[in-house]
Design a protein around this motif. Structure first.
Motif, PDB file in Angstrom:
ATOM      1  N   VAL A 412      34.709  43.939  42.800  1.00  0.00           N
ATOM      2  CA  VAL A 412      35.624  43.860  42.388  1.00  0.00           C
ATOM      3  C   VAL A 412      36.098  44.392  41.387  1.00  0.00           C
ATOM      4  N   LEU A 413      35.700  43.805  40.110  1.00  0.00           N
ATOM      5  CA  LEU A 413      36.570  44.056  39.513  1.00  0.00           C
ATOM      6  C   LEU A 413      36.193  45.810  38.784  1.00  0.00           C
ATOM      7  N   ALA A 414      34.818  45.847  38.772  1.00  0.00           N
ATOM      8  CA  ALA A 414      34.176  47.168  38.405  1.00  0.00           C
ATOM      9  C   ALA A 414      34.693  48.010  38.841  1.00  0.00           C
ATOM     10  N   LYS A 415      35.026  47.770  39.887  1.00  0.00           N
ATOM     11  CA  LYS A 415      35.748  48.518  40.581  1.00  0.00           C
ATOM     12  C   LYS A 415      36.806  49.500  40.407  1.00  0.00           C
ATOM     13  N   ALA A 416      37.743  48.406  40.487  1.00  0.00           N
ATOM     14  CA  ALA A 416      38.731  49.055  40.597  1.00  0.00           C
ATOM     15  C   ALA A 416      39.552  49.159  39.222  1.00  0.00           C
ATOM     16  N   LEU A 417      38.815  49.017  37.479  1.00  0.00           N
ATOM     17  CA  LEU A 417      38.273  48.835  36.116  1.00  0.00           C
ATOM     18  C   LEU A 417      38.175  50.147  36.599  1.00  0.00           C
ATOM     19  N   GLY A 418      36.945  50.928  36.923  1.00  0.00           N
ATOM     20  CA  GLY A 418      36.422  52.670  37.221  1.00  0.00           C
ATOM     21  C   GLY A 418      37.354  53.205  37.971  1.00  0.00           C
ATOM     22  N   GLU A 419      38.267  52.401  39.193  1.00  0.00           N
ATOM     23  CA  GLU A 419      39.095  53.536  39.625  1.00  0.00           C
ATOM     24  C   GLU A 419      40.578  53.678  38.578  1.00  0.00           C
ATOM     25  N   VAL A 420      40.749  52.749  37.542  1.00  0.00           N
ATOM     26  CA  VAL A 420      41.377  53.539  36.626  1.00  0.00           C
ATOM     27  C   VAL A 420      41.511  54.319  34.967  1.00  0.00           C
TER      28      VAL A 420
END
Ligand code: M6R
Length: 603
Positions: A412-420
């Motif tokens: 989840v965190l990786a997806k959120a960071l990648g989106e940023v």
């Protein structure tokens, strides 16, 4: 690892202490004891080696009082004997004390202040209680003597102490080892973790390192060692006693394995909003976005979840990641990148090895995140940011649902960071869909328990050694699979990069050696097949766990479809079950394996 309970202001003190100690059993221990004082000149000390049930047998009906402390000991200094079990007492039987942690300067203190004192045990703890008594004999009152001893003691500790001359209070202090105060109506309790006292209260107050607490039935006085008063509010622990019961299961471990599909759903519901956007703190993502390298610090199973996480963060967020063992990294810190960001992975949030790294990270003013299953745990409080695993209490020493939850939260965190970062790799990774696949995939594996039990019997009966092999993501997974097997079945098990076998370890393969081979990693799949042939040619008995995509006829366990990056969430489950059934077949204590503690609060 060592558990402390205490209560003041209740008339069923003994009962509360024993029940509390039972709740702390999961932490690991080899002896236990209680001290109870009826505030009317009568007191009782009962200690036993072995299980709490042994202690309960030794506690007679007259052991009653209005104040008491109890302890489960996991031996560090001195063998598990009655003499070494806590509570320890001063040689004039005035002070009784329990301790969690390790005192580093106890020899020095003993030589300097206590050379003429008779010691009953080989423990570091006894030095603390004799030291308090030493200062009391010089004319200090109990509290002053306690503070004086604390000012000299070095190392980690959570202490609870009763002074027979002032049995209306419990003296409490903490440095590095966990301890909480629980608030009641006309009574108060202490405990190493809230689970021990949930039947008494849901309202807790943290104690910070370097603080002293004077606990009475109607008051909690917190102060610093120098006497400065501290005001701190309480918080509510949202756990039910039923969350920590085994229900109809024979073992917590099996219950926790079975809970994994639900944990995936809970993580999805909590971190992914209905419109698909992610519920991850913006400040955390902004801070992580500034980092030129992520450092994941952890121990044991959490470290293995970090190895899986490295792949996820590197592929989805295009950021380099180091994964470090807390026990190594803290003492041999490499040259850090210019803008590091630290992620602490810890089920308990109390692991001392990881915590000592966080202390240094904080001294360096570097940003950090703790991903943990225990809200308000030490690592959670001391890191800049926290994300919860939401796996529910994990009681079995062998970590299962926390591992899969850690990988899910990392995703989840990786997806959120990648989106940023605006990366296509993040857009392409549909985390909601993947967590749904994970939940269904785990369910299909746990539904096939009977088959996995048969395979465990077939491959492991009578075996002393076993190997898990794989490449890439399957190598990280093999390390965790092997740890699971060895920690509860006591079969010597190793996880290997499949390609490394031929560089030495293949010499150990002989007729009938069990080798569990993982084939979920696309890039490595065909090479791993080659390695399987190499070990088979030398007599190994090979069990293949392969993803649907790379499966071949004859493979025994097929892993349902899921993105390779998070495939260990499903493919670890057969290994968890194999370990469980192997442990059961050997008659081991599945939930409390020998020599181990759930929460490792010493370095
Ligand atoms: O609470 P933590 O995740 O920090 O604990 C780390 C290790 O002690 C823990 O994972 C340990 O390896 C487990 N027994 C593994 O099953």
């Amino acid at each position: 690892m060592c558990g402390i309970v205490g209560v003041i202001g209740k008339d069923n003190t003994t009962d509360i202490l024993l029940k509390g100690l039972e709740k702390l059993e999961y932490r690991g221990y080899d002896s236990a004891g209680i001290y109870v004082n009826n505030q009317d000149g009568k007191d009782f000390l009962v200690k036993e080696v072995g299980k709490i049930s042994e202690l309960e047998k030794a506690v007679t009906s007259d052991v009653q009082g209005l104040v008491g402390i109890g302890h489960t000991r996991w031996a560090t200094h001195g063998k598990p004997t009655i003499e070494n079990a806590h509570p320890h007492f001063s040689d004039d039987n005035r002070f009784y004390l329990v301790h969690n942690g390790v005192l580093t300067n106890f020899e020095e203190l003993k030589n300097k202040y206590l050379s003429d004192v008779h010691f009953n045990s080989q423990t570091d703890t006894e030095v603390a209680v004799q030291l308090v008594d030493h200062f009391a004999k010089q004319g200090m009152d109990g509290e002053t003597a306690f503070r004086k001893a604390l000012s000299l003691i070095e190392g980690s500790y959570a202490f609870a102490m009763v002074d027979k001359e002032q049995p209306d209070r419990i003296f409490v202090a903490k440095n590095k080892s966990p301890l909480l105060i629980g608030l009641g109506d006309g009574f108060n309790v202490i405990c190493s973790d809230a689970m021990a006292m949930l039947e008494e209260t849901h309202e807790y107050v943290e104690i910070h390192d370097g603080e002293v607490v004077i606990l009475k039935k109607n008051s909690v006085e917190i102060s610093k060692l120098d006497g400065t008063k501290v005001q701190r509010g309480s918080y509510t622990v949202n756990l039910d006693a039923s969350d920590i019961s085994k229900g109809t299961y024979a073992h917590y471990m099996l219950k926790e394995i079975d809970e994994q599909p639900n944990v995936m759903r809970k993580i999805s519901q909590n971190y992914i909003k209905n419109d698909g956007t992610l519920n991850v703190e913006k400040d955390l993502l902004d801070e992580m976005n500034k980092a030129d390298r992520l450092y994941i610090v952890a121990a044991g199973t959490s470290y293995h979840a970090g190895l899986v996480g490295r792949n996820i963060f590197e592929k989805i967020c295009d950021v380099p990641v180091d994964v470090e063992l807390g026990s190594e990294f803290g003492y041999h810190m490499p040259k850090l990148s210019k803008h590091p960001f630290f992620i602490f992975l810890s089920q308990s949030g109390e692991t001392a090895d990881s915590r000592q790294v966080l202390v240094k990270v904080n001294e360096l003013n570097l940003p950090s995140l703790t991903i943990t299953n225990v809200a308000n745990s030490t690592l959670s409080r001391e890191a800049t940011y926290t994300m919860e695993l939401l796996a529910g209490p994990e009681i079995a020493v062998a970590s299962t649902k926390a591992y899969t939850a850690q990988i899910a939260v990392e995703a989840v965190l990786a997806k959120a960071l990648g989106e940023v970062k605006g990366l296509q790799s993040a857009k392409d990774f549909d985390v909601k869909e993947q967590l749904a696949l994970a939940a269904n995939g785990i369910q299909s594996i746990v539904d096939a328990k009977d088959k996995i039990k048969k395979l465990a019997d077939e491959f492991l009966t009578g075996q002393r050694d076993a190997f898990y092999i794989g490449r890439g993501i399957d190598y990280a997974l093999s390390l965790e699979a092997a740890l699971k097997l060895k920690e509860i079945s006591y079969i010597h098990a190793e996880g290997f990069a499949a390609g490394e076998l031929k560089h030495g370890t293949i010499a150990l393969i002989e007729k009938g050696t069990p080798v569990f081979a993982y084939v979920n990693d696309g890039v490595g799949a065909s090479h791993t097949r080659g390695n399987i042939q190499e070990v088979e040619a030398r007599g190994a008995n090979v069990l293949v766990i392969a993803s649907k995509k790379y499966a071949e006829s004859g493979d025994q366990i097929i892993i349902p479809e899921i993105d390779e990056l998070i495939s260990p969430i499903i493919s670890v489950v057969p290994a968890q079950l194999i370990a469980y059934y192997a442990s059961l077949a050997r008659g081991n204590d599945v939930d409390k394996p020998r020599n181990l503690a759930k929460s490792v609060t010493v370095e």
